[in-house]
Design a protein around this motif. Structure first.
Motif, PDB file in Angstrom:
ATOM      1  N   ASP A  15     -36.354 -50.458 -14.498  1.00 42.57           N
ATOM      2  CA  ASP A  15     -35.554 -49.225 -14.426  1.00 42.57           C
ATOM      3  C   ASP A  15     -35.890 -48.224 -15.538  1.00 42.57           C
ATOM      4  OD1 ASP A  15     -34.259 -49.342 -12.047  1.00 42.57           O
ATOM      5  OD2 ASP A  15     -32.244 -49.610 -12.857  1.00 42.57           O
ATOM      6  N   THR A  20     -39.444 -45.870 -12.864  1.00 39.30           N
ATOM      7  CA  THR A  20     -38.725 -45.002 -11.920  1.00 39.30           C
ATOM      8  C   THR A  20     -39.711 -44.071 -11.235  1.00 39.30           C
ATOM      9  OG1 THR A  20     -36.745 -45.084 -13.287  1.00 39.30           O
ATOM     10  CG2 THR A  20     -36.904 -43.234 -11.765  1.00 39.30           C
ATOM     11  N   GLY A 307     -32.014 -41.666 -17.071  1.00 35.43           N
ATOM     12  CA  GLY A 307     -31.329 -42.956 -16.939  1.00 35.43           C
ATOM     13  C   GLY A 307     -29.817 -42.893 -17.078  1.00 35.43           C
ATOM     14  N   THR A 310     -26.442 -44.488 -13.666  1.00 32.99           N
ATOM     15  CA  THR A 310     -26.793 -45.875 -13.343  1.00 32.99           C
ATOM     16  C   THR A 310     -26.146 -46.274 -12.012  1.00 32.99           C
ATOM     17  OG1 THR A 310     -24.836 -46.557 -14.537  1.00 32.99           O
ATOM     18  CG2 THR A 310     -26.906 -46.518 -15.784  1.00 32.99           C
ATOM     19  N   THR A 330     -31.391 -40.152 -12.775  1.00 31.90           N
ATOM     20  CA  THR A 330     -30.850 -41.123 -11.821  1.00 31.90           C
ATOM     21  C   THR A 330     -31.787 -42.319 -11.712  1.00 31.90           C
ATOM     22  OG1 THR A 330     -30.028 -39.201 -10.590  1.00 31.90           O
ATOM     23  CG2 THR A 330     -29.949 -41.318  -9.460  1.00 31.90           C
ATOM     24  N   THR A 331     -31.280 -43.521 -11.946  1.00 28.19           N
ATOM     25  CA  THR A 331     -32.147 -44.701 -11.812  1.00 28.19           C
ATOM     26  C   THR A 331     -32.405 -44.945 -10.321  1.00 28.19           C
ATOM     27  OG1 THR A 331     -30.309 -46.255 -11.681  1.00 28.19           O
ATOM     28  CG2 THR A 331     -31.139 -45.751 -13.900  1.00 28.19           C
ATOM     29  N   ALA A 334     -29.434 -46.437  -8.559  1.00 29.93           N
ATOM     30  CA  ALA A 334     -28.352 -45.454  -8.391  1.00 29.93           C
ATOM     31  C   ALA A 334     -28.691 -44.487  -7.246  1.00 29.93           C
ATOM     32  CB  ALA A 334     -28.154 -44.679  -9.692  1.00 29.93           C
TER      33      ALA A 334
END
Ligand code: NAD
Length: 426
Positions: A15, A20, A307, A310, A330-331, A334
């Motif tokens: 992550d 990502t 990040g 989550t 935004t991970t 998520a």
């Protein structure tokens, strides 16, 4: 399916920003047709430079800092991307930020590749003189990689027009020229563009307006929550408030505040300027950092660091749309949850592209030594950004995919088409 070996110089971080970025590339490969043959070029930075930056501190000590400049992809033009000063900067983070710049520049069809730089430093611990020495030495160390037709740096987190002025001056002195076009985000007196400071936040607002129109939601009266009240978040919040929206929650590094009736933004920023924090701002309730993500809104703008959004927060979020002011907030997990919940997510590569569009205008103006009015700048930025968003919205519709996938598909096709047309050397 990748036929290349992984990168030997970065350890995977689940992550993490680079993972990502790679996950998004993986998710769009199936939409690239024959161009997918070149997709591995997006999974590897073209070059990554690590530099040691020794400087003399005001008390006579010698301190060493680590700096980076990454060229992710240069198929469509010179590299373009900011320089970040932060205690948490790492090489994989800068690689991811450079990758997002490749995609962002292509998504809005600018003639640039993707680059990014950074120094692992807490700039608040440095005096102004130390910061200047740090900037000048860093600029000299990366000097052979940058220039108006190679790679054009710009501000990012904790860097500003003053830092760009020092970079421009260092390059100019080292090369015996007046190198105005080698950085953007400069002071207007040194060839900067009118409208650059507000451009990223203004672009976030343009995108909010475009999404609101398409989903039939008036911005007037909409509740807006903004994480990060810096260059991007504060301007976006101001423009949403000006459109009649209510700013119901704000968060910065130190505090989070809420007022369902609407926060007086001017008062909150004045309070932060005077006290160093949003906390205790009169007329708002100070809440915990975690409670910020529970505040009900129609529009959420994460405009701090990557990040932040989550899986756990995405599952609790009560909003209709997320406009990614920050890069990579935004991970991937998520993102999946937000998609399942039907929350519209406008990815960073389009939501915060207003800044690089006006950086492009600055570069063009410097080349021509002919400068535009602020109205011309904002009007042209609005036109390019809204047009690019229309194309991405249409692609999302056509392929039945999320806006992030659509933006990456549009951008990666452009980058890989350029790759294919240029051919592989030798
Ligand atoms: P900035 O330094 O001006 O502001 C950052 C804000 O985020 C500050 O209010 C800070 O308090 C807050 N913040 C930092 N860490 C936080 C945390 N852990 N929790 C809550 N708040 C936190 O930076 P900026 O230029 O506004 O950039 C913000 C984001 O937007 C970054 O991701 C940057 O890469 C991206 N971005 C900036 C530009 C630009 O033109 N400045 C362009 C595109 C993207």
């Amino acid at each position: 399916m990748s036929v290349s070996e992984g990168l030997s110089f970065v350890a995977p971080v689940p992550d993490g920003p680079w993972e990502t970025f790679l996950a998004t590339i993986d998710s769009v490969e199936r939409y690239l047709g024959p161009l997918a043959r070149f997709a591995d070029t997006l999974r590897r930075p073209r070059r990554a430079l690590i530099v040691d930056i020794p400087i003399e501190m005001d008390d006579g000590r010698i301190a060493h800092f680590e700096g980076y400049r990454v060229h992710h992809n240069l198929a469509r033009g010179p590299g373009k991307g900011g320089v970040r000063y932060d205690a948490a900067v790492t090489l994989p983070e800068v690689m991811a930020l450079a990758g997002w710049m490749t995609v962002k520049n292509a998504a809005v069809n600018l003639p640039f590749g993707g680059a990014k730089g950074g120094i692992r430093v807490d700039p608040k611990q440095l005096s102004r003189k130390e910061l200047e020495r740090l900037t000048r030495r860093y600029t000299s160390e990366i000097g052979f990689l940058i220039g108006p037709d190679r790679d054009i740096p710009a501000p990012d987190v904790n860097t500003d027009a003053q830092v760009m002025a020092w970079m421009m001056d260092t390059c100019s002195v080292n090369s015996g020229t007046s190198a105005t076009g080698m950085v953007t985000g400069k002071p207007v007196a040194l060839g900067g563009s009118l409208g650059r400071v507000d451009a990223t936040g203004r672009g976030v607002h343009v995108i909010g307006r475009e999404v609101a129109r398409r989903v039939g939601m008036p911005l007037e009266g909409a509740r807006v929550a903004v994480q990060g009240v810096g260059n991007v978040g504060a301007v976006a919040a101001r423009l949403f408030a000006r459109s009649g929206a209510r700013i119901v929650a704000l968060q910065d590094r130190g505090a989070s505040i809420v007022n369902p009736e609407g926060i007086d933004l001017g008062a909150a920023l004045a309070h932060k300027a005077a006290s160093g924090s949003l906390g205790g701002c009169p007329g708002s309730e100070t809440i915990s950092a975690e409670a910020f993500w529970d505040v009900e809104s129609e529009v959420l703008v994460p405009a701090a660091l990557e990040g932040a959004l989550t899986a756990d927060r995405a599952a609790r979020l009560r909003t209709r749309m997320v406009l990614e002011g920050a890069n990579g907030p935004t991970t991937p997990s998520a993102d999946r949850i937000l998609g399942e919940r039907g929350i519209v997510v406008v990815p960073d590569v389009i939501a915060n592209a207003g800044g690089v569009i006006v950086s492009y205008f600055e570069w063009v103006q410097d080349f021509n030594s002919f400068f535009w009015t602020e109205d011309e700048v904002t009007h042209r930025m609005d036109h390019i950004l809204a047009g690019a968003f229309e194309q991405i919205w249409h692609t999302a519709d056509e392929l039945g995919v999320a806006l992030r996938t659509a933006a990456f598909v549009v951008a990666c096709r452009r980058v890989l088409e350029a790759r294919e047309q240029r051919g592989l050397y030798p």
